[in-house]
Scaffold this motif. Structure first.
Motif, short mmCIF file in Angstrom:
data_model
loop_
_atom_site.label_atom_id
_atom_site.label_comp_id
_atom_site.label_asym_id
_atom_site.label_seq_id
_atom_site.Cartn_x
_atom_site.Cartn_y
_atom_site.Cartn_z
N MET A 108 7.62 29.00 -37.63
CA MET A 108 6.28 28.22 -37.28
C MET A 108 5.23 29.56 -37.23
N ARG A 109 3.74 29.03 -37.77
CA ARG A 109 2.68 29.85 -37.76
C ARG A 109 1.65 29.16 -36.95
N PRO A 110 0.85 29.69 -36.21
CA PRO A 110 -0.23 29.09 -35.46
C PRO A 110 -1.30 28.69 -36.39
N SER A 111 -2.01 27.49 -36.28
CA SER A 111 -2.99 27.00 -37.09
C SER A 111 -3.88 26.22 -36.04
N SER A 112 -5.09 26.30 -36.34
CA SER A 112 -6.08 25.57 -35.46
C SER A 112 -7.26 25.10 -36.18
N SER A 113 -7.74 23.77 -35.72
CA SER A 113 -8.85 23.17 -36.28
C SER A 113 -10.23 23.83 -35.66
N CYS A 114 -10.10 24.43 -34.57
CA CYS A 114 -11.17 24.69 -33.58
C CYS A 114 -11.67 26.11 -33.60
N TRP A 115 -10.69 27.22 -33.90
CA TRP A 115 -11.21 28.42 -33.69
C TRP A 115 -10.67 29.21 -34.79
N VAL A 116 -11.61 29.92 -35.47
CA VAL A 116 -11.60 30.76 -36.51
C VAL A 116 -12.16 32.35 -36.04
N ARG A 117 -12.00 33.07 -36.97
CA ARG A 117 -12.55 34.43 -36.86
C ARG A 117 -13.87 34.78 -37.82
N SER A 118 -14.98 35.13 -36.98
CA SER A 118 -16.24 35.47 -37.72
C SER A 118 -16.04 36.52 -38.57
N ALA A 119 -17.16 36.61 -39.34
CA ALA A 119 -17.20 37.79 -40.30
C ALA A 119 -17.02 39.51 -39.69
N ARG A 120 -17.32 39.23 -38.21
CA ARG A 120 -17.33 40.44 -37.43
C ARG A 120 -16.11 40.55 -36.80
N GLY A 121 -14.96 39.37 -36.71
CA GLY A 121 -13.75 39.70 -36.09
C GLY A 121 -13.88 38.72 -34.96
N LEU A 122 -15.08 38.15 -34.37
CA LEU A 122 -14.88 37.52 -33.26
C LEU A 122 -14.68 36.15 -33.24
N PRO A 123 -13.83 35.45 -32.35
CA PRO A 123 -13.67 34.12 -32.43
C PRO A 123 -14.95 33.32 -32.49
N GLY A 124 -14.86 32.22 -33.13
CA GLY A 124 -15.84 31.41 -33.33
C GLY A 124 -15.47 29.87 -33.20
N VAL A 125 -16.27 28.87 -33.13
CA VAL A 125 -15.93 27.64 -32.85
C VAL A 125 -16.43 26.77 -34.32
N GLU A 155 -7.52 15.48 -37.15
CA GLU A 155 -7.65 16.87 -37.70
C GLU A 155 -6.39 17.56 -37.81
N ILE A 156 -5.64 17.67 -36.72
CA ILE A 156 -4.33 18.39 -36.68
C ILE A 156 -3.56 17.72 -37.87
N LEU A 157 -3.50 16.27 -37.88
CA LEU A 157 -2.48 15.87 -38.87
C LEU A 157 -2.84 16.19 -40.14
N ARG A 158 -4.36 16.13 -40.43
CA ARG A 158 -4.85 16.50 -41.78
C ARG A 158 -4.50 17.86 -42.05
N GLU A 159 -4.58 18.73 -41.33
CA GLU A 159 -4.32 20.15 -41.69
C GLU A 159 -2.71 20.27 -41.92
N VAL A 160 -1.85 19.78 -41.09
CA VAL A 160 -0.43 19.57 -41.19
C VAL A 160 0.10 19.36 -42.68
N GLN A 161 -0.79 18.42 -43.04
CA GLN A 161 -0.47 17.59 -44.28
C GLN A 161 -1.05 18.40 -45.63
N ARG A 162 -2.25 18.97 -45.25
CA ARG A 162 -2.94 19.91 -46.26
C ARG A 162 -2.09 21.15 -46.50
#
Length: 101
Positions: free
Chosen positions: A1-18, A29-36
């Protein structure tokens, strides 16, 4: 299992962003990502109200409190049980959701 999130990503500078939401609810959103991503074995741990509702029907969702999160022993127990079910093939994940709230 790998982590996946629809809310947090890394910005170009490596800092978390919403990221802006793109579905009607967080659970959707979670179900859509699971299917995608064609993810077969997954769990979603979240405090969003739509996930709390989804957790009542689908054991892939584990609801938690925004104040306690994974520190709650009820959430830890629900997560432990869900991970054990996934390890055994996930057959018991579909009926009846769970909540650790």
């Amino acid at each position: 299992m790998r982590p996946s999130s629809s809310c947090w990503v890394r910005s170009a500078r490596g800092l978390p962003g919403v990221v802006e939401g793109y579905g009607p609810t967080r659970a959707a959103e979670i179900l859509r990502e699971v299917q995608r991503r064609s993810i077969a074995h997954w769990l979603a741990l979240d405090d969003h109200p739509s996930v709390v509702d989804a957790a009542r029907e689908d054991r892939h969702f584990i609801a938690c409190s925004g104040r306690t999160g994974v520190a709650s022993t009820d959430v830890q127990q629900a997560l432990r049980q869900a991970l054990e079910a996934l390890q055994k093939g996930g057959a018991s994940l579909h009926p009846q959701g769970r909540t650790g709230r």
